[in-house]
Design an enzyme around this catalytic site. Structure first.
Site, PDB file in Angstrom:
ATOM      1  CD  GLU A  74      -3.736   4.459  -3.972  1.00  0.00           C
ATOM      2  OE1 GLU A  74      -2.765   5.187  -4.050  1.00  0.00           O
ATOM      3  OE2 GLU A  74      -4.017   3.333  -3.236  1.00  0.00           O
ATOM      4  CG  HIS A 104      -5.329   6.721  -1.910  1.00  0.00           C
ATOM      5  ND1 HIS A 104      -6.145   5.896  -1.292  1.00  0.00           N
ATOM      6  CD2 HIS A 104      -4.209   6.756  -1.293  1.00  0.00           C
ATOM      7  CE1 HIS A 104      -5.411   5.020  -0.802  1.00  0.00           C
ATOM      8  NE2 HIS A 104      -4.178   5.551  -0.611  1.00  0.00           N
TER       9      HIS A 104
HETATM   10  O1  TA6 Z   1      -1.733   4.081  -1.456  1.00  0.00           O
HETATM   11  C1  TA6 Z   1      -1.362   2.961  -1.053  1.00  0.00           C
HETATM   12  C2  TA6 Z   1      -0.545   3.667   0.439  1.00  0.00           C
HETATM   13  O2  TA6 Z   1       0.461   4.384   0.323  1.00  0.00           O
HETATM   14  C3  TA6 Z   1      -0.461   2.575   1.477  1.00  0.00           C
HETATM   15  O3  TA6 Z   1       0.866   2.230   1.740  1.00  0.00           O
HETATM   16  C4  TA6 Z   1      -1.147   2.802   2.869  1.00  0.00           C
HETATM   17  O4  TA6 Z   1      -0.461   3.508   3.514  1.00  0.00           O
HETATM   18  C5  TA6 Z   1      -2.259   3.686   2.130  1.00  0.00           C
HETATM   19  O5  TA6 Z   1      -1.856   4.469   1.143  1.00  0.00           O
HETATM   20  C6  TA6 Z   1      -3.221   4.483   3.174  1.00  0.00           C
HETATM   21  O6  TA6 Z   1      -2.581   5.554   3.434  1.00  0.00           O
HETATM   22  P1  TA6 Z   1      -2.903   6.329   4.785  1.00  0.00           P
HETATM   23  O7  TA6 Z   1      -2.058   7.564   4.932  1.00  0.00           O
HETATM   24  O8  TA6 Z   1      -4.256   6.952   4.132  1.00  0.00           O
HETATM   25  O9  TA6 Z   1      -3.331   5.558   5.879  1.00  0.00           O
END
Ligand code: TA6
Length: 308
Positions: free
Chosen positions: A280, A177
């Protein structure tokens, strides 16, 4: 319920066992968390043993490639906001276990140092492992091992190998990510996903098609699927492009929280959305991986920069 790791976590002991003078050194990092610092003639990178989490990637003479929030929390049980969180064994909410934490558990556990070595006397490589334990069993009833191999050459290579140690198959989704540091979100565009299909997480997972380069004028949260393409993050403010190659991944998630969501996250500064974008390397949405007993699968990303 606490779980001890198989290897020590104090930097002095880790240096004794795994240090590679001049290339790999273990230190006390942010929040007192043990980190591994890898460096070579081109760049340096810092990896938190907690979460198996790459915190920084700094090519010599350049702006940092990865972004970490100034409000990031470095506490066990919490996800670190920025760098490259390891999302496993589910991306987003778990459909099968909806009460479980979003984005799985791998980023909230301390990993074991398996080995650290120098390839060709110039390329440091760190290998961390995460084995199933009481905590993971309470969230997900499968035996597994994750192997995270981080290699610093003139690129930053990350390989996440998942191994099924069960007697039955299991499904998972995953992501590396990556949070990238940008001069200003208004000065960047993402190439490589033109004409690709995506699920819009902000519009009830509506299936849409990306017309041209991705630019950002509002909250963006898209899961591109069935794509093995390399992405290029063009940053005219920093005068560079960040190249994100990938293997073993058929999804790419593109996210910027913009104003309102930034304000809703306690570990994210209200104005920090200007200086980051997530691209990601994933297998998410419809791109589910099924591992048979004894099987393994590798999710890999390779990050590098080029002047514009
Ligand atoms: O990758 C995008 C995502 O799924 C967004 O929807 C946002 O929630 C981000 O990940 C961060 O998620 P987190 O659980 O690290 O706050």
């Amino acid at each position: 319920m606490s779980v001890t790791t198989l290897t020590p976590t104090h930097p002095d002991e880790l240096n004794e066992l795994f240090g590679q003078t001049g290339f790999i050194r273990f230190e006390e990092g942010p929040g007192g968390l043990p980190v591994a610092c890898l460096k070579n003639g081109h760049a340096e990178t810092m990896v938190s043993i907690y979460g198996g989490h790459v915190l920084s990637y700094l090519p010599d003479g350049e702006e940092p490639v990865l972004w970490v929030s100034e409000k990031a929390q470095y506490e066990t049980g919490k996800a670190i906001r920025g760098g490259i969180p390891i999302i496993w064994p589910w991306f987003g909410a778990s459909k099968r276990y909806p009460k479980n934490p979003s984005h799985g558990f791998a980023r909230k556990l301390t990993w074991d140092v398996h080995s650290a070595r120098l390839i060709d006397n110039t390329v440091p490589q760190l290998h961390l492992d995460l084995q199933d334990n009481d905590i993971t069993h309470s969230l997900w009833p499968h035996s597994f091992r994750l192997e995270l191999v981080i290699t610093l050459s003139d690129k930053l290579d990350i390989e996440l190998r998942a191994i099924n140690l069960c007697k039955n198959p299991f499904d998972y989704t995953a992501a590396l990510h990556s949070y990238f540091n940008v001069s200003d979100i208004k000065h960047v565009s993402v190439l490589g996903l033109e004409r690709r299909s995506y699920l819009d997480q902000l519009d009830n997972m509506e299936r849409k098609i990306q017309e041209g380069p991705i630019t950002f004028t509002s909250e963006t949260d898209n899961i591109f699927y069935d794509t093995r393409d390399t992405c290029r993050l063009i940053d005219t403010g920093f005068g560079r492009e960040i190249v994100i190659e990938k293997h073993g991944s058929t999804s790419t998630v593109v996210w910027n929280p913009w104003i309102d969501k930034s304000k809703r996250m306690s570990d994210f500064g209200d104005e920090e959305y200007h200086n980051m974008v997530c691209i990601e390397t994933a297998n998410a949405g419809p791109d589910v991986i099924t591992l048979n007993p004894g099987g393994h699968y590798e999710l890999c990303t390779s990050i590098s920069t080029k002047p514009l």
